[in-house]
Motif scaffolding. Structure first.
Motif, PDB file in Angstrom:
ATOM      1  N   ASP A   1       0.881  -1.217   0.049  1.00 15.96           N
ATOM      2  CA  ASP A   1       0.076   0.074  -0.036  1.00 15.96           C
ATOM      3  C   ASP A   1       1.001   1.304   0.017  1.00 15.96           C
ATOM      4  O   ASP A   1       2.206   1.188   0.427  1.00 15.96           O
ATOM      5  CB  ASP A   1      -1.041   0.105   1.246  1.00 15.96           C
ATOM      6  CG  ASP A   1      -2.018  -1.186   1.146  1.00 15.96           C
ATOM      7  OD1 ASP A   1      -2.383  -1.607  -0.135  1.00 15.96           O
ATOM      8  OD2 ASP A   1      -2.756  -1.585   2.353  1.00 15.96           O
ATOM      9  N   PRO A   2       0.379   2.435  -0.588  1.00 15.86           N
ATOM     10  CA  PRO A   2       1.126   3.615  -0.509  1.00 15.86           C
ATOM     11  C   PRO A   2       1.633   3.998   0.822  1.00 15.86           C
ATOM     12  O   PRO A   2       0.527   3.994   1.953  1.00 15.86           O
ATOM     13  CB  PRO A   2       0.022   4.752  -1.247  1.00 15.86           C
ATOM     14  CG  PRO A   2      -0.825   3.915  -2.024  1.00 15.86           C
ATOM     15  CD  PRO A   2      -0.976   2.533  -1.078  1.00 15.86           C
ATOM     16  N   GLY A   3       2.755   4.267   1.117  1.00 15.05           N
ATOM     17  CA  GLY A   3       3.251   4.759   2.406  1.00 15.05           C
ATOM     18  C   GLY A   3       3.441   3.435   3.231  1.00 15.05           C
ATOM     19  O   GLY A   3       4.183   3.705   4.261  1.00 15.05           O
ATOM     20  N   GLU A   4       3.428   2.003   2.878  1.00 15.15           N
ATOM     21  CA  GLU A   4       3.393   1.107   3.588  1.00 15.15           C
ATOM     22  C   GLU A   4       4.956   0.556   3.406  1.00 15.15           C
ATOM     23  O   GLU A   4       5.421   0.622   2.300  1.00 15.15           O
ATOM     24  CB  GLU A   4       2.478  -0.076   3.349  1.00 15.15           C
ATOM     25  CG  GLU A   4       2.599  -1.371   4.068  1.00 15.15           C
ATOM     26  CD  GLU A   4       1.308  -2.038   3.915  1.00 15.15           C
ATOM     27  OE1 GLU A   4       1.124  -2.988   4.897  1.00 15.15           O
ATOM     28  OE2 GLU A   4       0.979  -2.199   2.549  1.00 15.15           O
ATOM     29  N   GLN A   5       5.730  -0.170   4.297  1.00 17.85           N
ATOM     30  CA  GLN A   5       6.922  -0.347   4.234  1.00 17.85           C
ATOM     31  C   GLN A   5       6.866  -1.875   3.641  1.00 17.85           C
ATOM     32  O   GLN A   5       5.907  -2.651   4.034  1.00 17.85           O
ATOM     33  CB  GLN A   5       7.808  -0.571   5.552  1.00 17.85           C
ATOM     34  CG  GLN A   5       8.079   0.748   6.028  1.00 17.85           C
ATOM     35  CD  GLN A   5       8.819   1.556   5.032  1.00 17.85           C
ATOM     36  OE1 GLN A   5      10.122   0.965   4.513  1.00 17.85           O
ATOM     37  NE2 GLN A   5       8.657   2.553   4.572  1.00 17.85           N
ATOM     38  N   PRO A   6       7.611  -2.451   2.899  1.00 18.16           N
ATOM     39  CA  PRO A   6       7.732  -3.952   2.065  1.00 18.16           C
ATOM     40  C   PRO A   6       7.538  -5.137   3.166  1.00 18.16           C
ATOM     41  O   PRO A   6       6.522  -5.761   3.005  1.00 18.16           O
ATOM     42  CB  PRO A   6       8.936  -3.977   1.180  1.00 18.16           C
ATOM     43  CG  PRO A   6       9.201  -2.450   0.828  1.00 18.16           C
ATOM     44  CD  PRO A   6       9.026  -1.758   2.249  1.00 18.16           C
ATOM     45  N   MET A   7       8.208  -5.012   4.397  1.00 18.17           N
ATOM     46  CA  MET A   7       8.283  -5.977   5.405  1.00 18.17           C
ATOM     47  C   MET A   7       6.645  -5.928   5.957  1.00 18.17           C
ATOM     48  O   MET A   7       6.299  -7.038   6.233  1.00 18.17           O
ATOM     49  CB  MET A   7       9.365  -6.044   6.141  1.00 18.17           C
ATOM     50  CG  MET A   7      10.659  -6.781   5.559  1.00 18.17           C
ATOM     51  SD  MET A   7      10.276  -8.292   5.059  1.00 18.17           S
ATOM     52  CE  MET A   7      11.245  -8.466   3.543  1.00 18.17           C
ATOM     53  N   ALA A   8       6.344  -4.960   6.352  1.00 18.48           N
ATOM     54  CA  ALA A   8       5.019  -4.615   7.093  1.00 18.48           C
ATOM     55  C   ALA A   8       3.960  -5.315   6.025  1.00 18.48           C
ATOM     56  O   ALA A   8       3.057  -5.925   6.547  1.00 18.48           O
ATOM     57  CB  ALA A   8       4.724  -3.168   7.378  1.00 18.48           C
ATOM     58  N   ALA A   9       4.021  -4.761   4.670  1.00 17.39           N
ATOM     59  CA  ALA A   9       3.056  -5.424   3.899  1.00 17.39           C
ATOM     60  C   ALA A   9       3.116  -6.882   3.681  1.00 17.39           C
ATOM     61  O   ALA A   9       2.067  -7.710   3.669  1.00 17.39           O
ATOM     62  CB  ALA A   9       3.335  -4.891   2.391  1.00 17.39           C
ATOM     63  N   LEU A  10       4.525  -7.513   3.781  1.00 15.66           N
ATOM     64  CA  LEU A  10       4.417  -9.135   3.757  1.00 15.66           C
ATOM     65  C   LEU A  10       3.729  -9.570   4.871  1.00 15.66           C
ATOM     66  O   LEU A  10       2.904 -10.655   4.786  1.00 15.66           O
ATOM     67  CB  LEU A  10       6.005  -9.403   3.520  1.00 15.66           C
ATOM     68  CG  LEU A  10       6.210 -10.808   3.483  1.00 15.66           C
ATOM     69  CD1 LEU A  10       5.762 -11.508   2.189  1.00 15.66           C
ATOM     70  CD2 LEU A  10       7.823 -10.999   3.719  1.00 15.66           C
TER      71      LEU A  10
END
Length: 148
Positions: A51-60
């Protein structure tokens, strides 16, 4: 240059860039996949869009929990690929930039919360051949089977 898998780019079509992150979840000789019922039934590496503004690891972590019900421990980045595809759930043509991470399932918190998804354990030898897209198959086969 990032390797491309799947359908060829259609000349004149506008694609929206969609970064995403996906996990190859290995435990012993088993792999945890998600089975998505729609828009077409297929096995996938758990993960999804950042999501826009989201860190890749948080998204994972978010996507894997939604699609499998599991908490994970990321281990290392395996690579990245891109594919051009139509995403009917968003009614858009996308250039998906997909990062694949090797991770370990740590704890099951419950069933998947994402509608139409099921968490499925498969043997490491059979999993790569059942994955629905070429990029997922490539990274799973390369890591699990030593294929190139």
């Amino acid at each position: 240059m990032i390797r491309r898998f799947g359908e060829p780019v259609e000349s004149g079509r506008r694609y929206v860039r969609r970064p995403g992150i996906y996990a190859l979840l290995v435990q012993g000789d088993a792999v945890l996949l998600t089975f998505q019922e729609e828009p077409k039934p297929e096995f996938q590496l758990p993960g999804g869009g950042i999501d826009p503004g989201e860190q890749p690891m948080a998204a994972l972590h978010r996507e894997v929990l939604e699609e499998t019900g599991w908490r994970i421990a990321p281990l290392r980045r395996l690579g990245a690929f891109r594919r051009f595809t139509y995403m009917p759930e968003y009614d858009l043509w996308a250039e998906k930039l997909c990062t694949v991470v090797l991770a370990r399932p740590v704890r099951r918190l419950g069933p998947p919360s994402e509608p139409g998804h099921s968490a499925v354990w498969l043997g490491a030898e059979e999993a790569p051949g059942l994955l629905g897209n070429q990029g997922d198959r490539h990274f799973a086969a390369r890591h699990l089977l030593g294929a190139t």
